[in-house]
Design a protein around this motif. Structure first.
Motif, PDB file in Angstrom:
ATOM      1  N   THR A 108       5.167  -3.417  -2.749  1.00  0.00           N
ATOM      2  CA  THR A 108       3.752  -3.064  -2.631  1.00  0.00           C
ATOM      3  C   THR A 108       3.558  -1.572  -2.796  1.00  0.00           C
ATOM      4  O   THR A 108       2.649  -1.132  -3.503  1.00  0.00           O
ATOM      5  CB  THR A 108       3.197  -3.515  -1.271  1.00  0.00           C
ATOM      6  N   VAL A 109       4.403  -0.781  -2.149  1.00  0.00           N
ATOM      7  CA  VAL A 109       4.235   0.668  -2.246  1.00  0.00           C
ATOM      8  C   VAL A 109       4.386   1.129  -3.691  1.00  0.00           C
ATOM      9  O   VAL A 109       3.540   1.843  -4.227  1.00  0.00           O
ATOM     10  CB  VAL A 109       5.250   1.391  -1.336  1.00  0.00           C
ATOM     11  N   VAL A 110       5.463   0.694  -4.320  1.00  0.00           N
ATOM     12  CA  VAL A 110       5.724   1.159  -5.679  1.00  0.00           C
ATOM     13  C   VAL A 110       4.624   0.724  -6.639  1.00  0.00           C
ATOM     14  O   VAL A 110       4.061   1.526  -7.382  1.00  0.00           O
ATOM     15  CB  VAL A 110       7.096   0.651  -6.164  1.00  0.00           C
ATOM     16  N   LEU A 129       2.819 -11.050  -2.129  1.00  0.00           N
ATOM     17  CA  LEU A 129       2.407  -9.892  -2.916  1.00  0.00           C
ATOM     18  C   LEU A 129       0.953 -10.024  -3.354  1.00  0.00           C
ATOM     19  O   LEU A 129       0.220  -9.039  -3.414  1.00  0.00           O
ATOM     20  CB  LEU A 129       3.308  -9.723  -4.139  1.00  0.00           C
ATOM     21  N   SER A 130       0.517 -11.253  -3.647  1.00  0.00           N
ATOM     22  CA  SER A 130      -0.862 -11.432  -4.091  1.00  0.00           C
ATOM     23  C   SER A 130      -1.847 -11.046  -2.997  1.00  0.00           C
ATOM     24  O   SER A 130      -3.016 -10.815  -3.260  1.00  0.00           O
ATOM     25  CB  SER A 130      -1.106 -12.878  -4.524  1.00  0.00           C
ATOM     26  N   TRP A 131      -1.368 -11.002  -1.756  1.00  0.00           N
ATOM     27  CA  TRP A 131      -2.227 -10.618  -0.641  1.00  0.00           C
ATOM     28  C   TRP A 131      -2.099  -9.129  -0.338  1.00  0.00           C
ATOM     29  O   TRP A 131      -3.085  -8.456  -0.043  1.00  0.00           O
ATOM     30  CB  TRP A 131      -1.858 -11.465   0.581  1.00  0.00           C
ATOM     31  N   GLY A 156      -3.011  -2.681  -0.759  1.00  0.00           N
ATOM     32  CA  GLY A 156      -2.342  -1.434  -1.111  1.00  0.00           C
ATOM     33  C   GLY A 156      -3.142  -0.645  -2.127  1.00  0.00           C
ATOM     34  O   GLY A 156      -3.313   0.566  -2.004  1.00  0.00           O
ATOM     35  N   LEU A 157      -3.644  -1.348  -3.120  1.00  0.00           N
ATOM     36  CA  LEU A 157      -4.376  -0.662  -4.187  1.00  0.00           C
ATOM     37  C   LEU A 157      -5.685  -0.072  -3.677  1.00  0.00           C
ATOM     38  O   LEU A 157      -6.046   1.046  -4.013  1.00  0.00           O
ATOM     39  CB  LEU A 157      -4.641  -1.636  -5.336  1.00  0.00           C
ATOM     40  N   ILE A 198       2.533   5.852   3.477  1.00  0.00           N
ATOM     41  CA  ILE A 198       3.019   5.188   4.693  1.00  0.00           C
ATOM     42  C   ILE A 198       2.039   4.113   5.136  1.00  0.00           C
ATOM     43  O   ILE A 198       2.432   3.033   5.589  1.00  0.00           O
ATOM     44  CB  ILE A 198       3.227   6.218   5.825  1.00  0.00           C
ATOM     45  N   ALA A 199       0.753   4.404   4.986  1.00  0.00           N
ATOM     46  CA  ALA A 199      -0.250   3.403   5.356  1.00  0.00           C
ATOM     47  C   ALA A 199      -0.103   2.153   4.499  1.00  0.00           C
ATOM     48  O   ALA A 199      -0.160   1.030   5.001  1.00  0.00           O
ATOM     49  CB  ALA A 199      -1.656   3.987   5.188  1.00  0.00           C
ATOM     50  N   VAL A 200       0.126   2.335   3.207  1.00  0.00           N
ATOM     51  CA  VAL A 200       0.326   1.184   2.326  1.00  0.00           C
ATOM     52  C   VAL A 200       1.565   0.418   2.755  1.00  0.00           C
ATOM     53  O   VAL A 200       1.562  -0.816   2.796  1.00  0.00           O
ATOM     54  CB  VAL A 200       0.451   1.636   0.862  1.00  0.00           C
ATOM     55  N   ALA A 201       2.611   1.155   3.112  1.00  0.00           N
ATOM     56  CA  ALA A 201       3.839   0.488   3.567  1.00  0.00           C
ATOM     57  C   ALA A 201       3.575  -0.325   4.821  1.00  0.00           C
ATOM     58  O   ALA A 201       4.059  -1.453   4.977  1.00  0.00           O
ATOM     59  CB  ALA A 201       4.927   1.532   3.820  1.00  0.00           C
ATOM     60  N   LEU A 202       2.785   0.251   5.724  1.00  0.00           N
ATOM     61  CA  LEU A 202       2.454  -0.449   6.963  1.00  0.00           C
ATOM     62  C   LEU A 202       1.736  -1.755   6.671  1.00  0.00           C
ATOM     63  O   LEU A 202       2.071  -2.811   7.204  1.00  0.00           O
ATOM     64  CB  LEU A 202       1.575   0.449   7.840  1.00  0.00           C
ATOM     65  N   PHE A 203       0.727  -1.669   5.794  1.00  0.00           N
ATOM     66  CA  PHE A 203       0.003  -2.881   5.416  1.00  0.00           C
ATOM     67  C   PHE A 203       0.953  -3.873   4.767  1.00  0.00           C
ATOM     68  O   PHE A 203       0.939  -5.067   5.057  1.00  0.00           O
ATOM     69  CB  PHE A 203      -1.135  -2.544   4.452  1.00  0.00           C
TER      70      PHE A 203
END
Lengths: 279, 381, 313
Positions: free
Chosen positions: A89-91, A151-153, A158-159, A201-206
């Motif tokens: 997700t992050v990448v 990933l679809s969720w 993330g985006l 980091i926030a995206v990683a958390l999500f």
């Protein structure tokens, strides 16, 4: 920024709204806290109040009792899956977030696809993935079809976060970096990523938490081995003892650790930067 | 407190927006004293500018007159009645905000008609009235547009229209021109002046730009650190500052110090550093021999010439080397490094045509002299 | 709103009539590097959203013969779904629940967001409180849902407290295993989806507008209704889309919290799947998606969602 009365004090609406806010927070956390408390009951404990005894009996039951299937395995799978989903997700969100700063063919379509991924009911998507794998003759597994389902969720979340982050990010930093002689990759590594680290980091958390707790989409696409939420689900089908509360406490504690680490590191980074705009 | 009153209440004086401040002070809960005991009178129907650097309290004072902040002490009287505690609508004032604060979701017409709408005026009546006011600010063609589709100058006119539709007695403008570029600024300040004349109400306009204040205002109020330093008409502030602070702030004077030597027949003789002598015309004098006196010399009545190497320097003259020369179109600004008496710097504004007949160069030593009539005593700060 | 094109794509155009340029790149109005960076995410979503949905549509026209799914092209599944009285009653139930949940989450979400944006003075505290509201979202939904069981039951904590204080003498029946408990659970789980978009929209409101409204004579209520609500419209629309699709797509909350008595549109699909009636489930899914699409399209007329989410610098 706040509404103030001309006398400088707070208007009565402040107190009214503050009361509503407090009530909402109690409403939000109250039930969860009850579960945590009830999970510490003794062997005579039941599913509801009053509290009977105080012990770690039900936590014990989680590992040894017959209620839960392969709990350790499920936790292991859930964690591995969550880490995989988090990294991907992050990448992918970061790359797509960078992409959307300029125009490219199909950007509108992609945007609507992202929104669609968010609003499609999770279970329907799960069915779809299961059917698709069936039609292709593939087996559904937690590391393939469930990974894709989760990933679809997480990717849309993330985006969207990346949109907010890049929206506040001035191009002048990158231009200054180029001006000083850095190439595009260096600029990315030395300027963009470090500056946007809190958002990342926030995206990683999500990514981690949404994957770890994901249930509806995963249910149909996980294959034969369960993840933790599916274990919880099968326990709720025949709720007979507070061991399910114990499981709730354990899994939520794990989530809190992850949340704490993520928020803590963001706070640390912001504090060191002294007044950088948050996220 | 009647928040819905449209017309000002009949008072002792005709309702044209005379503002009187008596002992106005504002202390914030954390202890900061933003406004420190101000007494001021602004005549109805005049254009008044509150002028001062950032943090001097001028905006706080404006907001207290507007009713968006309450003073911690003192009275604000509009046309004789104390309005402290009344809502902005109730006290007959209207404010034009620095950022204009136009409602982004409403058209120009709906923005202007907003105050009528919240009062419950019927749709047809308020649209008609709004259109009338929009014509007054010459925006008739843009009534359907949204604020985001307007230029800065146009937005300002909408903000103005929105304020004057409420028929205020006093219009308060919070740095109305600072968001505009230079050209537009000059144009809009003329329009504001015209608007004030045609409406006949009091305008109170906050600014930190000295030339803007003297251009539009009938009354200029110079503020510093929460107090009024001087309140006078524009010419008075510029040409006859009472204090060294105002003299320096307005930018039209040099401030020097000297020690009293003698006072006779209306002429005060001072001695300055480096053996200089300064003569001033004063009507009366209380300073005794040996006292230090501060005085101001007009920058635009200076004679500049190459320094002679004679022994005795004439009175009312300083010498120094030119530090900078700046062309300003109608005049040339020459800055000298001129020694202790002057606080280190002395500035002359020289008429442009005359300057270029015999121009100077940076680094040259020159002498500046002036007549005793162009200097006046000011209070030391 | 998208930003200007990427610098990398600027090429040079040949100007002189007889000049020869060794390389002459035509100017593109879009960015190649952007396209490349967006492709991985696009592929994943195409593979795991678009393709599955196509599969669902495909299977919805298959036939179910003797415990096996047979590829075919038949509308009998749709016929079965659309003419069934069960379908209609399920949709009516879910729409009713969605409407009540939407109203409750809207009111609570709006007031909480309003409080956080306009009444909390320190931005840091506002963010902190916002995080407090968000943290439960990062924990398991199922746990948060069953957490209501010990509270709402006849022997639950709420009934116990009410009886202890003498407000009631008989335990309240409707608290658990009823529409009430389902809605309470929905509101508990989904209000955050209202709070976030509305919070975002409100954050963009210029605070000076409040004073401008007061200056014009508006009361506080008038300011909220005439200034804040219209400006928060897009956030409200977005939040509504989330809440409604989450409720309509739910299958486990309604099952557990109603005590197994009620069913939802999606829980009917779960039942079909468990008996391997894939084509029928697929047809139900397609119908649900069509209904949701219509609902969303109607709500989206209120807001330009792209401008809302991809913020301009």
């Amino acid at each position: 920024m706040a509404i103030t009365a001309p006398s400088g004090g707070r208007p009565w609406t402040f107190y009214a709204l503050a009361a509503i806010f407090v009530a909402y927070v109690i409403f939000l956390y109250g039930p969860m806290l009850c579960i945590y408390v009830l999970s510490f009951q003794g062997p005579e404990g039941a599913l509801s109040f009053p509290m009977r005894g105080l012990s770690l009996h039900w936590f014990d039951e989680l590992w040894t009792g017959g209620d839960t299937g392969d709990l350790a395995g499920a936790i292991g799978r859930s964690l591995v899956l969550a880490v995989l989903v988090m990294v991907l997700t992050v990448v992918l969100s970061f790359a797509a977030g960078m992409a959307f700063r300029a125009d490219f063919p199909g950007s509108s379509w992609l945007f609507y696809l992202i929104i669609a991924s968010l609003v499609v009911p999770g279970y329907v998507l799960g069915i779809g993935i299961g059917l698709m794998f069936q039609l292709l003759g593939w087996q559904t597994d937690w590391y393939s079809s469930a990974l894709g389902a989760q990933l679809s969720w997480t990717l849309p979340f993330g985006l969207l976060i990346m949109f907010a982050v890049f929206g506040r990010f001035s191009r002048s930093y990158e231009e200054a970096s180029r001006d000083l002689g850095a190439g595009p990759l260096q600029t990315l590594r030395l300027v963009v990523v470090p500056m946007l680290l809190p958002g990342i980091i926030a995206v990683a958390l999500f990514g981690f938490t949404l994957s770890y707790d994901e249930f509806a989409r995963t249910l149909q696409s996980v294959g034969s081995d369960n993840t933790v939420p599916i274990e919880i689900w099968s326990m709720t089908q025949n709720v007979t003892s507070p061991s399910i509360y114990a499981l709730g406490t354990v899994t939520t504690a794990l989530s809190f650790v992850v949340i704490g680490v993520a928020l803590g590191s963001i706070a640390l980074i912001q504090r060191r930067r002294q007044g950088a705009t948050p996220l | 407190m009647n928040a819905l009153s449209a017309a000002p209440k009949p008072g002792i004086a005709p309702a044209i927006g005379t503002v009187e401040l008596a002992g106005i002070a504002k202390r914030y809960p954390n202890g900061t004293l933003a406004v420190n005991g101000i007494d001021l009178r602004i005549e109805g129907g005049t254009y008044c500018c509150l002028l001062g650097p950032s943090g001097c309290g001028k905006t706080t004072l404006l907001r207290m007159i507007a009713g968006h902040e309450n003073p911690t002490d003192g009275e604000i009287r509009i046309d004789g009645m104390n309005v402290v505690g009344q809502s902005p609508r109730g006290r007959g004032t209207a404010m034009m905000f620095q950022s204009y604060a136009l409602f982004p979701h409403l058209t120009v017409r709906d923005n202007v008609a907003f105050s009528l709408r919240v009062r419950g005026v019927a749709r047809d009546a308020r649209i008609a009235e709004a259109d009338r006011v929009i014509e007054q600010v010459q925006l008739g063609a843009l009534a359907e547009r949204l604020p985001g589709q307007l230029s800065g100058g146009q937005q300002q006119r909408v903000a103005l229209a929105r304020a004057i539709i409420t028929k205020p007695r006093v219009l308060l403008l919070d740095e109305p021109l600072s968001a505009l570029d230079e050209f537009l600024r000059l144009q809009m300040r003329a329009e504001l002046k015209d608007m004030q004349k045609s409406l006949g109400i009091t305008f109170i306009h906050v600014t930190h730009t000295q030339l803007e204040a003297v251009a539009v205002a009938d009354q200029v109020v110079v503020m510093a650190h929460g107090s009024v330093r001087q309140s006078a008409d524009a010419r008075g502030i510029y040409a006859e500052p009472h204090s060294a602070y105002v003299a320096r702030f307005m930018g039209g004077q040099n401030v020097l110090v000297g020690r009293v030597e003698a006072f006779a027949a209306g002429t005060l003789t001072l001695s300055g550093a480096g053996g200089r002598t300064f003569l001033l015309r004063v009507r009366e004098n209380e300073a005794k021999a040996g006292d230090t006196v501060t005085f101001a010399v007009r920058r635009d009545h200076i004679l500049l010439m190459r320094a002679a190497m004679d022994g005795v320097a004439p009175p009312n003259c300083v010498t120094g080397s030119i530090r900078a020369i700046e062309y300003q179109g109608t005049f040339v600004k020459v800055t000298l490094a001129a020694g202790a008496a002057t606080g280190g710097e002395f500035v002359a504004y020289l008429e442009e045509g005359g300057y270029f007949k015999t121009p100077f160069m940076v680094g040259e030593t020159v002498a500046c002299s002036w007549s005793a009539d162009d200097a006046q005593v000011v209070a030391a700060d | 709103m998208l930003l200007a094109r990427d610098d990398n794509t600027m090429g040079e155009l040949d100007g002189g009539p007889a000049a020869v340029t060794p390389h002459c790149r035509r100017e593109r109005s879009w960015s190649l590097s952007s396209l490349i960076m967006a492709i991985p995410l696009a592929i994943i979503l195409l593979a795991f959203v678009v393709a599955p949905l196509i599969s669902v549509v495909a299977v919805s026209v298959f036939r179910y013969d003797n415990f096996a799914v047979v590829p075919a092209f038949t509308f009998e599944n749709y016929q079965s779904v659309l003419t069934s009285g069960l379908t209609l009653s399920l949709y009516l139930t879910m729409i009713k629940l969605a409407a009540v949940t939407w109203a409750a989450t809207l009111v609570i979400g709006f007031l909480v967001a309003y409080f956080l944006v306009f009444h909390v003075r320190s931005k840091l505290i506002a963010i902190g409180l916002f995080l407090v509201c968000t943290v439960p979202f990062w924990t398991s939904n199922i746990i948060r849902m069953i957490a209501w069981l010990p509270l709402l039951g006849k022997q639950g904590a709420i009934n116990a407290a009410l009886m202890a204080t003498g407000i009631i003498h008989q335990p309240l029946q409707f608290l658990l295993y009823s529409d009430f408990s389902v809605v309470v659970s929905y509101v508990n789980l989904f209000t955050i989806f209202m709070i976030v978009p509305i919070f975002n929209a409100m954050s963009r409101v210029d605070p000076a507008l409040f004073e401008a409204a007061v200056d014009a004579g508006a009361s506080r209520l008038q300011t909220m209704l005439l200034v804040v609500v219209p400006l928060a419209k897009s956030g409200i629309a977005l939040g509504s889309v989330f809440v409604i699709t989450l409720v309509m797509g739910d299958f486990y909350v309604v099952k557990i919290m109603s005590g197994g008595g009620a069913a939802s549109v999606v829980s009917a699909m779960v039942d079909d799947i468990s008996t391997l009636l894939f084509p029928h489930a697929a047809a139900s899914a397609v119908v649900l998606l069509v209904v949701l699409t219509l609902l969303i399209a109607a709500i989206m007329r209120v807001v330009d969602i792209r401008r809302e989410l991809v913020r301009d610098r």
